[in-house]
Design a protein around this motif. Sequence first.
Motif, PDB file in Angstrom:
ATOM      1  N   MET A 157     -33.415  -4.884  -6.501  1.00  0.00           N
ATOM      2  CA  MET A 157     -33.464  -3.869  -7.350  1.00  0.00           C
ATOM      3  C   MET A 157     -32.575  -3.809  -8.409  1.00  0.00           C
ATOM      4  SD  MET A 157     -35.712  -1.918  -5.472  1.00  0.00           S
ATOM      5  CE  MET A 157     -35.781  -0.365  -5.737  1.00  0.00           C
ATOM      6  N   ASP A 158     -33.121  -3.885  -9.647  1.00  0.00           N
ATOM      7  CA  ASP A 158     -32.306  -4.004 -11.048  1.00  0.00           C
ATOM      8  C   ASP A 158     -31.268  -2.708 -11.227  1.00  0.00           C
ATOM      9  OD1 ASP A 158     -34.011  -6.289 -12.140  1.00  0.00           O
ATOM     10  OD2 ASP A 158     -35.730  -4.869 -11.655  1.00  0.00           O
ATOM     11  N   ASN A 159     -31.565  -1.825 -11.121  1.00  0.00           N
ATOM     12  CA  ASN A 159     -30.793  -0.614 -11.571  1.00  0.00           C
ATOM     13  C   ASN A 159     -29.797  -0.178 -10.383  1.00  0.00           C
ATOM     14  OD1 ASN A 159     -31.376  -0.050 -14.274  1.00  0.00           O
ATOM     15  ND2 ASN A 159     -33.429   0.569 -13.269  1.00  0.00           N
ATOM     16  N   GLY A 160     -29.607  -1.133  -9.443  1.00  0.00           N
ATOM     17  CA  GLY A 160     -28.300  -0.748  -8.160  1.00  0.00           C
ATOM     18  C   GLY A 160     -28.852   0.424  -7.605  1.00  0.00           C
ATOM     19  N   ASN A 161     -27.830   1.052  -6.966  1.00  0.00           N
ATOM     20  CA  ASN A 161     -28.071   2.346  -6.166  1.00  0.00           C
ATOM     21  C   ASN A 161     -27.796   3.636  -7.036  1.00  0.00           C
ATOM     22  OD1 ASN A 161     -25.125   3.030  -6.115  1.00  0.00           O
ATOM     23  ND2 ASN A 161     -24.988   1.012  -4.651  1.00  0.00           N
ATOM     24  N   ASN A 163     -27.330   4.312  -0.492  1.00  0.00           N
ATOM     25  CA  ASN A 163     -28.199   3.555   0.339  1.00  0.00           C
ATOM     26  C   ASN A 163     -29.710   3.969  -0.473  1.00  0.00           C
ATOM     27  OD1 ASN A 163     -26.524   2.497   1.991  1.00  0.00           O
ATOM     28  ND2 ASN A 163     -26.983   4.156   3.723  1.00  0.00           N
ATOM     29  N   ILE A 164     -29.864   4.713  -1.556  1.00  0.00           N
ATOM     30  CA  ILE A 164     -30.783   4.997  -2.122  1.00  0.00           C
ATOM     31  C   ILE A 164     -30.886   3.960  -3.545  1.00  0.00           C
ATOM     32  CG2 ILE A 164     -32.276   6.569  -3.391  1.00  0.00           C
ATOM     33  CD1 ILE A 164     -30.858   8.730  -1.768  1.00  0.00           C
ATOM     34  N   LEU A 165     -31.704   2.852  -3.710  1.00  0.00           N
ATOM     35  CA  LEU A 165     -31.906   2.074  -4.813  1.00  0.00           C
ATOM     36  C   LEU A 165     -32.809   2.142  -5.583  1.00  0.00           C
ATOM     37  CD1 LEU A 165     -31.369  -1.206  -2.371  1.00  0.00           C
ATOM     38  CD2 LEU A 165     -29.456   0.235  -3.439  1.00  0.00           C
ATOM     39  N   LEU A 166     -32.703   1.738  -7.067  1.00  0.00           N
ATOM     40  CA  LEU A 166     -33.422   2.146  -8.063  1.00  0.00           C
ATOM     41  C   LEU A 166     -33.732   0.830  -8.533  1.00  0.00           C
ATOM     42  CD1 LEU A 166     -31.249   5.007  -9.942  1.00  0.00           C
ATOM     43  CD2 LEU A 166     -33.010   5.345  -8.089  1.00  0.00           C
ATOM     44  N   ASP A 167     -35.256   0.497  -8.980  1.00  0.00           N
ATOM     45  CA  ASP A 167     -35.713  -0.594  -9.568  1.00  0.00           C
ATOM     46  C   ASP A 167     -35.455  -0.406 -11.082  1.00  0.00           C
ATOM     47  OD1 ASP A 167     -37.600   0.997 -10.139  1.00  0.00           O
ATOM     48  OD2 ASP A 167     -39.364   0.251  -9.361  1.00  0.00           O
ATOM     49  N   HIS A 168     -36.218  -1.363 -11.677  1.00  0.00           N
ATOM     50  CA  HIS A 168     -36.233  -1.336 -13.199  1.00  0.00           C
ATOM     51  C   HIS A 168     -36.933  -0.047 -13.850  1.00  0.00           C
ATOM     52  CE1 HIS A 168     -39.778  -3.117 -12.240  1.00  0.00           C
ATOM     53  NE2 HIS A 168     -40.186  -2.887 -13.390  1.00  0.00           N
ATOM     54  N   ASN A 169     -37.635   0.552 -12.977  1.00  0.00           N
ATOM     55  CA  ASN A 169     -38.454   1.625 -13.598  1.00  0.00           C
ATOM     56  C   ASN A 169     -37.680   3.080 -12.988  1.00  0.00           C
ATOM     57  OD1 ASN A 169     -40.323   0.473 -15.399  1.00  0.00           O
ATOM     58  ND2 ASN A 169     -41.322  -0.193 -13.441  1.00  0.00           N
ATOM     59  N   LEU A 170     -36.640   3.095 -12.593  1.00  0.00           N
ATOM     60  CA  LEU A 170     -35.906   3.905 -11.923  1.00  0.00           C
ATOM     61  C   LEU A 170     -36.688   4.683 -10.707  1.00  0.00           C
ATOM     62  CD1 LEU A 170     -34.520   5.709 -15.007  1.00  0.00           C
ATOM     63  CD2 LEU A 170     -33.373   4.319 -13.545  1.00  0.00           C
TER      64      LEU A 170
END
Length: 817
Positions: free
Chosen positions: A536-540, A590-597
Amino acid sequence: MRGGSEIVMEEENLSEAQILVDSSAVVVGIAISGTKKSKYVIRWALEKFVPEGDVFFRLIHVRPKISVVPTPMGNYIPIARVRPEVAAAFKKETEWETTKMLTPYQKLCAVHKVETEVVQIESDDVVNALTGEISKHNISKLVIGSSSRGLFSRGGNISSKIAESAPSFCTVYVVSKGKLSSVRPSDSESNLSAKDNHSDSRRTTSNLSSGNSSSPSEWTDQNTDQSSTASYSHRSSTTTTSLASLPLQRFQAISTLNQALSHRRFDSNDLIRQRILSVDDGAESFLSTSDVNDVYTAASSLRSLSLDEVSIADQASMSDFTDLSSASQINMDFELDKLRIELKHLRQMYAMAQSEAIDASRKLNDLNKRRMEDSIKLKETILQEEEAKKLAEWEKLQFEDAKREADYLKQCAEREAAQKREAEAKALHEAKEKVKLENALVGNAYQYQKFAWEEIKSATSSFSENLKIGTGAYGTVYKCSLHHTAAAVKILHAEDAYRTKQFQQELEILSRIRHPHLLILLGACPDRGCLVYEFMDNGNLEERLLRKNNSPALPWFERFRIAWEIASALAFLHNSKPKSIIHRDLKPSNILLDHNLVSKIGDVGLATIVQTDITSGSSSYLVTAPAGTFCYIDPEYQRTGLVSPKSDVYAFGMVILQLLTAKPPIGLSHLMENAIENDSLMAALDQDAGEWPIKPTKELAVLALACTELRGKDRPDLNEQILPVLKKLKEFAGRAQDSAPTTARVPPTIFICPILKDVMEDPCVAADGYTYDRKAIEVWLEDNDKSPMTNLPLPHKYLLPNYTLLSAIMEWKSGEH
């Protein structure tokens, strides 16, 4: 048009009396008790007053005052203690029920074309209410229904009270079983009757005193009429016997009469009223319509008989019987008055019989006319029946032809159905064989790829500190590249980690379920307790909210969308079949964000699989030891050790509060409650998120505080209450985001085919361990035996479908559109 007013009242229910009043026409009133006696009174009034001219009914219903109001429990409350609107509603309902009760009787009057008016009087004293109404409208006649006891009998029933209390100018009629029972005349009628009786008495006395001057023909007629008097005396033996008895008996009767007159002194009005009562009760058996002429003959005979006896008595002793003739004359006048009343009644009965005969004749003509019409219709029906028989025979032939054709089509359909069943069975068999083949290729109960420990160690550069993403309570996460795909490797701390409950729990859950907002498990190394996730590119979410590593702030519309995504993932876990899954450790880290949030929930190691389907409404929960992170653990769960889906709802409420404020969770719910109460919510929000919309933001804050209630039963339901609100807010945020400039979404590198350099449609794993698009690798293997990535010979050309990656690609595409 006849002036005055008339009232008809039936005494059945002491609280229900109706009066019909009018000042310009004959008014007929009807009292309603809901029994057949009410109709008897109505019909008597119609028969009595309608033939006399125009009539007008004014219905006056006397009902008791409302002092109490019933309750659903069956008791009563004083009306003074009830709210005004409740008392008004109960009074209106009572009036409506009374109007409904009067409606059938109004319709009965309407059939006879009689106008009606309804007046309702609220009073506990029926007598005073009626007498007051009579006095108010100057009602000259009152007709009431009789009760079981006579109107003027002792004991004082309601009828007698009304008759006694009625004003002197009002005539009171009492009706019993459709017939006139008694009459109490008014002053005007009493005076008029007294005058008539006095005039008749004077005329009779004058005739008797001039008896010697009568012509012989008159005496002859009197003697001739003695036969008629004998016939009449058979019907009224008492009267004739008293007049034809000896002078001594007559003298005794006259003495008795004079004595009664001296004691009681009632006038001729009372005599007339008593005779009316007796005539009405016995009119049907006294005379028939053929005996009307005999009445006058009997009267003449009585007079002649009296004169003869007076003449004989005068010859015997004129001095002893001087007063006898006058007393006999009074008695005879009384009998004549009686005969007049009876004659009037007989004339009314004769007129009624004529009317009924005319009606019967008219009905008979109507029946003959209908009989002729029915005869014509019968002939037409017979003709139609014959035509229907012919049509039925033709349709029967058509039906037989259609049946033969239907049988043929049925046979054809059965053959086609058999062929279809065979084809379906063959397809099902092929599908089962395909599934067996795929399961044999996968060789595992769960859908995840196994990685060797050396491969993971090499990808993480022997777990270099430079590749460490973060450290949790149960393990450390490293960023790596496996098969040229960015991934995140989680390694548990314990040496026997592969046997720990958290590892097995997370491996079981993530390998068998898929959801767009749950972290995708790419594979695992069961020997060393390693789990491989998508990177997940944008971390948590915690890092983005607290602005760690100088990351940009999340706009408010992204936060609205993230709240809905987390709620949908939780609902998916809670509704999992056949067993529900409770996360137990939901928090921003524990909630992760990908490159598109796009947000995804991870770290399900503490998740609990409940044996009972809680979403179906069952109240049983799994008892377990408290676990999770402080400030996010359900207080009820901490106190009792009972876990339920409402435990995740509490943690979700804390996450929403952090999305709104970007503040630590300690004391956050108390801070937001004060902000809403003091109308300072906008000051407590994260100002870096942009210009918050006031009304939707407040709605989201109130929902979050409801989720953080101390008792689980006070928290809203996730499916029924939380998701609908969040979906509406997400759509509102989406419209706001569309108005802002946007950039194209970049697909993750793991979705890119190494050969096509584009997002894969059907990802498959080749023998070299890399994932390719099926069409691209099949074209490659037709001409090559080496790997397109390593350029080394491939041990075989079998392709294994990568369902995990395919699911992730489909989720990404659905989010893109």
